[in-house]
Write a protein that holds these residues in place. Structure first.
Motif, short mmCIF file in Angstrom:
data_model
loop_
_atom_site.label_atom_id
_atom_site.label_comp_id
_atom_site.label_asym_id
_atom_site.label_seq_id
_atom_site.Cartn_x
_atom_site.Cartn_y
_atom_site.Cartn_z
N GLU A 27 2.99 12.34 -2.73
CA GLU A 27 3.81 11.13 -2.83
C GLU A 27 4.00 10.72 -4.29
O GLU A 27 3.62 9.63 -4.71
CB GLU A 27 3.16 9.99 -2.03
N ARG A 59 0.81 -1.22 0.00
CA ARG A 59 0.00 0.00 0.00
C ARG A 59 0.84 1.27 0.00
O ARG A 59 0.44 2.30 -0.55
CB ARG A 59 -0.93 0.01 1.22
N LYS A 60 2.01 1.20 0.57
CA LYS A 60 2.87 2.38 0.66
C LYS A 60 3.45 2.78 -0.69
O LYS A 60 3.67 3.97 -0.96
CB LYS A 60 4.02 2.11 1.65
N HIS A 103 -1.51 5.34 -6.33
CA HIS A 103 -2.77 5.70 -5.68
C HIS A 103 -2.97 7.20 -5.86
O HIS A 103 -2.17 8.01 -5.39
CB HIS A 103 -2.72 5.33 -4.19
N ARG A 129 5.40 7.31 -5.92
CA ARG A 129 4.57 6.15 -6.22
C ARG A 129 4.44 5.93 -7.73
O ARG A 129 4.17 4.81 -8.18
CB ARG A 129 3.18 6.32 -5.61
N SER A 161 -2.95 9.57 -2.75
CA SER A 161 -1.63 9.73 -2.14
C SER A 161 -0.70 10.57 -3.02
O SER A 161 0.10 11.36 -2.52
CB SER A 161 -1.01 8.35 -1.88
N ALA A 194 -1.43 14.04 -2.66
CA ALA A 194 -0.97 14.52 -1.35
C ALA A 194 0.54 14.73 -1.32
O ALA A 194 1.09 15.13 -0.29
CB ALA A 194 -1.38 13.51 -0.28
N ARG A 213 -6.30 2.94 -7.89
CA ARG A 213 -5.04 2.28 -7.56
C ARG A 213 -4.57 1.44 -8.74
O ARG A 213 -5.38 0.95 -9.52
CB ARG A 213 -5.20 1.36 -6.34
#
Length: 213
Positions: A40, A27-28, A32, A43, A35, A38, A106
């Protein structure tokens, strides 16, 4: 086998297996939208080394194993990396562009990078025959490439499966653009094929602009 190809496959296997057994890790580093918005953005790169399951991982790595040597025989290792990572990022960017309002969206997998390698190989050798397990005759590479991207547009429009068609398409664009940047003479030496392989790309953005996608 080229050591660079071995290294890329090994990294995909190691990171994916880590994700199989560690949901927090998965998930990290998955793609996504929420995220990424936000902050990140990493990713968009890390998600390309995580896979849903062994079948997903095996399919992508086998495809890479068969197509990567075509690029490595034609270009040096640095340009192979440009195509691989450029296609990976292009797949993520197009996915973000098309799904930026879907905060829960995702995705994972090396499909964008692998599709970029495939499309690059097809651009370099458009007449090569590709054999699919359900079709007993060879399919010219350019026919497969165009057909695959048209199918991806269909998949993006219908949304009937969990396949990341947008990432595949973005990866193909990345492989196409970077290969032409490396070999600009193809615009003159193989104009017909350059134009043919661009047709699905033009169709995609036309459909998006006219809100038909």
């Amino acid at each position: 086998m080229d050591i660079l190809l071995i290294a890329i496959i090994a990294i995909n296997v190691i990171v994916s297996f880590k994700g199989f057994g560690d949901q927090l890790f998965f998930r990290k580093y998955e793609f996504h939208i929420g995220s990424i918005k936000a902050g990140e953005q990493i990713r968009m790169l890390t998600s390309g080394f995580i896979h849903v399951d062994i079948a997903h991982l095996a399919f992508n790595m086998l495809t890479l194993f068969f197509f990567a040597p075509i690029i490595l025989d034609q270009f040096n290792d640095l340009w192979f990396l440009y195509i691989y990572f450029g296609s990976l990022v292009a797949g993520s960017l197009l996915t973000y562009y098309f799904h930026k309002e879907e905060y829960s969206y995702r995705a994972v997998g090396a499909s964008g990078a692998v599709t970029g390698i495939i499309y690059s190989a097809i651009l370099l050798y458009p007449e090569m025959d590709l054999y699919l397990f359900f079709i007993p005759i060879g399919i010219p590479g350019y026919v497969f490439g165009i057909g695959y991207l048209l199918y991806s547009i269909y998949g993006m429009k219908t949304k009937r499966d969990n396949i990341g068609h947008t990432a595949h398409f973005g990866g193909a664009i990345g492989g196409y653009v970077i290969t032409l940047a490396k070999e600009p003479h193809m615009f003159i030496d193989n104009t017909k094929m350059v134009v043919l392989l661009a047709i699905p790309i033009v169709i995609l953005f036309y459909m998006h602009k006219t809100k038909k996608l």
